[in-house]
Design a protein around this motif. Structure first.
Motif, PDB file in Angstrom:
ATOM      1  N   LYS A   1       0.841  -1.528  -0.508  1.00 55.82           N
ATOM      2  CA  LYS A   1       0.017  -0.332  -0.178  1.00 55.82           C
ATOM      3  C   LYS A   1       0.945   1.028  -0.325  1.00 55.82           C
ATOM      4  O   LYS A   1       1.267   2.007  -1.005  1.00 55.82           O
ATOM      5  CB  LYS A   1      -0.626  -0.156   1.231  1.00 55.82           C
ATOM      6  N   ILE A   2       2.239   0.954   0.612  1.00 53.74           N
ATOM      7  CA  ILE A   2       3.348   2.046   0.917  1.00 53.74           C
ATOM      8  C   ILE A   2       3.334   2.396  -0.943  1.00 53.74           C
ATOM      9  O   ILE A   2       3.350   3.829  -0.922  1.00 53.74           O
ATOM     10  CB  ILE A   2       3.895   2.047   1.726  1.00 53.74           C
ATOM     11  N   GLU A   3       3.720   1.810  -1.170  1.00 54.19           N
ATOM     12  CA  GLU A   3       4.714   1.389  -2.251  1.00 54.19           C
ATOM     13  C   GLU A   3       4.134   2.434  -3.354  1.00 54.19           C
ATOM     14  O   GLU A   3       4.248   2.986  -4.628  1.00 54.19           O
ATOM     15  CB  GLU A   3       4.956  -0.088  -2.603  1.00 54.19           C
ATOM     16  N   LEU A   4       2.477   1.541  -3.359  1.00 54.82           N
ATOM     17  CA  LEU A   4       1.315   2.382  -3.836  1.00 54.82           C
ATOM     18  C   LEU A   4       1.150   3.507  -4.065  1.00 54.82           C
ATOM     19  O   LEU A   4       1.377   3.968  -4.870  1.00 54.82           O
ATOM     20  CB  LEU A   4      -0.026   1.121  -3.934  1.00 54.82           C
ATOM     21  N   PHE A   5       1.084   4.223  -2.741  1.00 48.12           N
ATOM     22  CA  PHE A   5       0.810   5.471  -2.800  1.00 48.12           C
ATOM     23  C   PHE A   5       1.565   6.148  -3.385  1.00 48.12           C
ATOM     24  O   PHE A   5       1.562   7.587  -3.751  1.00 48.12           O
ATOM     25  CB  PHE A   5       0.141   5.998  -1.253  1.00 48.12           C
ATOM     26  N   ILE A   6       2.996   5.583  -2.804  1.00 48.30           N
ATOM     27  CA  ILE A   6       4.103   6.255  -3.562  1.00 48.30           C
ATOM     28  C   ILE A   6       4.412   6.916  -4.878  1.00 48.30           C
ATOM     29  O   ILE A   6       4.484   7.876  -5.481  1.00 48.30           O
ATOM     30  CB  ILE A   6       5.425   5.866  -2.737  1.00 48.30           C
ATOM     31  N   ARG A   7       4.073   5.443  -5.764  1.00 50.10           N
ATOM     32  CA  ARG A   7       4.282   5.562  -7.142  1.00 50.10           C
ATOM     33  C   ARG A   7       2.798   6.792  -7.543  1.00 50.10           C
ATOM     34  O   ARG A   7       3.125   7.283  -8.753  1.00 50.10           O
ATOM     35  CB  ARG A   7       3.669   3.901  -7.848  1.00 50.10           C
ATOM     36  N   HIS A   8       2.197   6.551  -7.353  1.00 46.51           N
ATOM     37  CA  HIS A   8       0.908   7.499  -7.310  1.00 46.51           C
ATOM     38  C   HIS A   8       0.989   8.827  -6.904  1.00 46.51           C
ATOM     39  O   HIS A   8       0.746  10.071  -7.773  1.00 46.51           O
ATOM     40  CB  HIS A   8      -0.253   6.577  -7.135  1.00 46.51           C
ATOM     41  N   ASN A   9       1.811   8.823  -5.924  1.00 41.70           N
ATOM     42  CA  ASN A   9       2.105  10.604  -5.914  1.00 41.70           C
ATOM     43  C   ASN A   9       3.407  10.935  -5.179  1.00 41.70           C
ATOM     44  O   ASN A   9       3.783  12.011  -4.841  1.00 41.70           O
ATOM     45  CB  ASN A   9       1.437  10.587  -4.384  1.00 41.70           C
ATOM     46  N   TYR A  10       4.192  10.514  -6.304  1.00 39.88           N
ATOM     47  CA  TYR A  10       5.335  11.096  -6.161  1.00 39.88           C
ATOM     48  C   TYR A  10       6.298  12.404  -6.424  1.00 39.88           C
ATOM     49  O   TYR A  10       6.990  13.047  -5.467  1.00 39.88           O
ATOM     50  CB  TYR A  10       7.137   9.831  -6.505  1.00 39.88           C
ATOM     51  N   THR A  11       5.517  12.773  -7.478  1.00 44.73           N
ATOM     52  CA  THR A  11       5.713  14.078  -7.541  1.00 44.73           C
ATOM     53  C   THR A  11       5.416  15.131  -6.594  1.00 44.73           C
ATOM     54  O   THR A  11       6.330  16.141  -6.719  1.00 44.73           O
ATOM     55  CB  THR A  11       4.950  14.458  -8.954  1.00 44.73           C
ATOM     56  N   SER A  12       4.787  14.862  -5.345  1.00 46.65           N
ATOM     57  CA  SER A  12       4.383  15.865  -4.461  1.00 46.65           C
ATOM     58  C   SER A  12       4.880  15.565  -3.199  1.00 46.65           C
ATOM     59  O   SER A  12       6.044  14.623  -2.802  1.00 46.65           O
ATOM     60  CB  SER A  12       2.943  15.185  -3.863  1.00 46.65           C
ATOM     61  N   GLY A  13       4.814  16.537  -2.480  1.00 45.52           N
ATOM     62  CA  GLY A  13       5.593  16.448  -0.992  1.00 45.52           C
ATOM     63  C   GLY A  13       5.388  15.239  -0.013  1.00 45.52           C
ATOM     64  O   GLY A  13       4.799  15.809   0.977  1.00 45.52           O
ATOM     65  N   ILE A  14       5.656  14.349  -0.423  1.00 39.51           N
ATOM     66  CA  ILE A  14       4.844  13.129   0.047  1.00 39.51           C
ATOM     67  C   ILE A  14       6.179  13.174   2.342  1.00 39.51           C
ATOM     68  O   ILE A  14       7.536  13.423   1.714  1.00 39.51           O
ATOM     69  CB  ILE A  14       5.361  12.053  -0.071  1.00 39.51           C
ATOM     70  N   THR A  15       5.516  13.135   2.782  1.00 36.04           N
ATOM     71  CA  THR A  15       6.157  12.593   4.297  1.00 36.04           C
ATOM     72  C   THR A  15       5.632  11.774   5.666  1.00 36.04           C
ATOM     73  O   THR A  15       4.849  10.956   4.746  1.00 36.04           O
ATOM     74  CB  THR A  15       5.276  13.959   5.035  1.00 36.04           C
ATOM     75  N   ASN A  16       6.527  11.232   6.114  1.00 35.83           N
ATOM     76  CA  ASN A  16       5.644  10.341   6.815  1.00 35.83           C
ATOM     77  C   ASN A  16       4.771  11.033   7.435  1.00 35.83           C
ATOM     78  O   ASN A  16       4.026   9.724   7.836  1.00 35.83           O
ATOM     79  CB  ASN A  16       7.344  10.329   8.480  1.00 35.83           C
TER      80      ASN A  16
END
Length: 296
Positions: free
Chosen positions: A194-209
């Motif tokens: 689930k984490i991996e999928l969220f990162i793949r879909h949103n990696y261009t934005s400012g993802i934080t913990n």
């Protein structure tokens, strides 16, 4: 599970080569072979098969699987004591693989194996993942159903049979991979995916913990623990790695400037992007582009 684990990096997925049946009567011994160049997957359908690889021996019983290495010495360790029937499947991979004693050892060596794989499999910018296959295990009903379907395809025309067998073999490996996971591993795998999928879909934005905690409703420490267990890196390390991998695609597939590519994949400063890229690849983004693209 007290079994060594064969750790494959994919793609490419290990591919089917050949298969067949073998029957032994009392007193028969499995043939001796050395470095046959393919993995030999054996499933016992009836009886007991004494078999060895290098210095290790097993007595495979009905419903048990053993995968012999392509670079090992295989031999019958003792005569069969009664009628024994097996099916065998030969398969191989172009990618990197390693036999480990435990899942912890697999995960400890995962990053190194992935880097080796990218050189061996000629993959410079593809997403890769791990496949974990137990060397020996009891086959599940679902996996056996796939094998039954696999051998039923013997009656198909050759052109169709080859396609269908590759698909069936990959489905079979998927069952073996998933059946290996313990309940705690399965939970970690599901969360890490689930984490991996969220990162793949949103990696261009400012993802934080904090964003991941809000999205998945787990404490960042548990999210990091799950990602480390499955992918060998924390969510933030995976995010940076994924951004760098996406930037490789853009370096090879576009004529965009390095600054634009850095921005496109989520880096706020081109200097930070270049520093991270150089540290990981051993050359600058521009140097990477020049290595693979020749100007006309």
């Amino acid at each position: 599970m007290n079994s060594p684990i064969l750790h494959f990096i994919s793609p490419p997925i290990p591919y089917f080569v050949d298969c067949g049946h073998a029957t032994y009567t009392a007193g028969d011994v499995h043939i001796n072979r050395n470095c046959i160049g393919v993995f030999d997957l054996i499933v016992v359908l009836k009886g007991i098969l004494p078999i060895g690889e290098d210095d290790t021996t097993w007595e495979l019983r009905e419903g048990e699987i053993l995968i012999l290495r392509p670079d090992g010495y295989h031999y019958g360790s003792a005569p069969c004591t009664g009628d024994t029937k097996i099916i065998w499947i030969h398969f191989q991979t172009f990618g990197s693989w390693k036999e480990c004693l435990s899942m912890d050892e697999c995960l400890d060596n995962q990053a190194e194996l992935i880097e080796s794989h990218k050189q061996k499999a000629y993959l410079n910018h593809a997403d890769v993942c791990s496949i974990f296959i137990p060397k020996t295990m009891k086959i599940t009903g679902k996996a056996m159903e796939v094998l039954d379907m696999f051998f039923e395809q013997e009656h198909e025309p050759q052109s169709m049979r080859n396609w269908k067998r590759q698909a069936s073999f990959q489905l079979f490996l998927q069952h073996l991979d998933r059946d290996l996971a313990s309940p705690s591993d399965a939970t970690a795998i599901q969360l890490a995916e689930k984490i991996e999928l969220f990162i793949r879909h949103n990696y261009t934005s400012g993802i934080t913990n904090s964003m991941l905690q809000k999205e998945l409703n787990y404490h960042p420490n548990y999210l990091a623990k799950s990602m480390l267990k499955v992918y060998g890196m924390t969510p933030m390390a995976y995010l940076q790695n994924y951004r760098l991998e996406q930037s490789k695609r853009l370096l090879l597939q576009t004529s965009w400037s390095v600054a634009r590519i850095a921005e496109e994949v989520g880096f706020h400063h081109v200097s930070h992007y270049s520093s991270c890229f150089s540290k990981k690849e051993g050359l600058s983004p521009s140097g990477f582009r020049r290595k693979f693209i020749r100007e006309r």
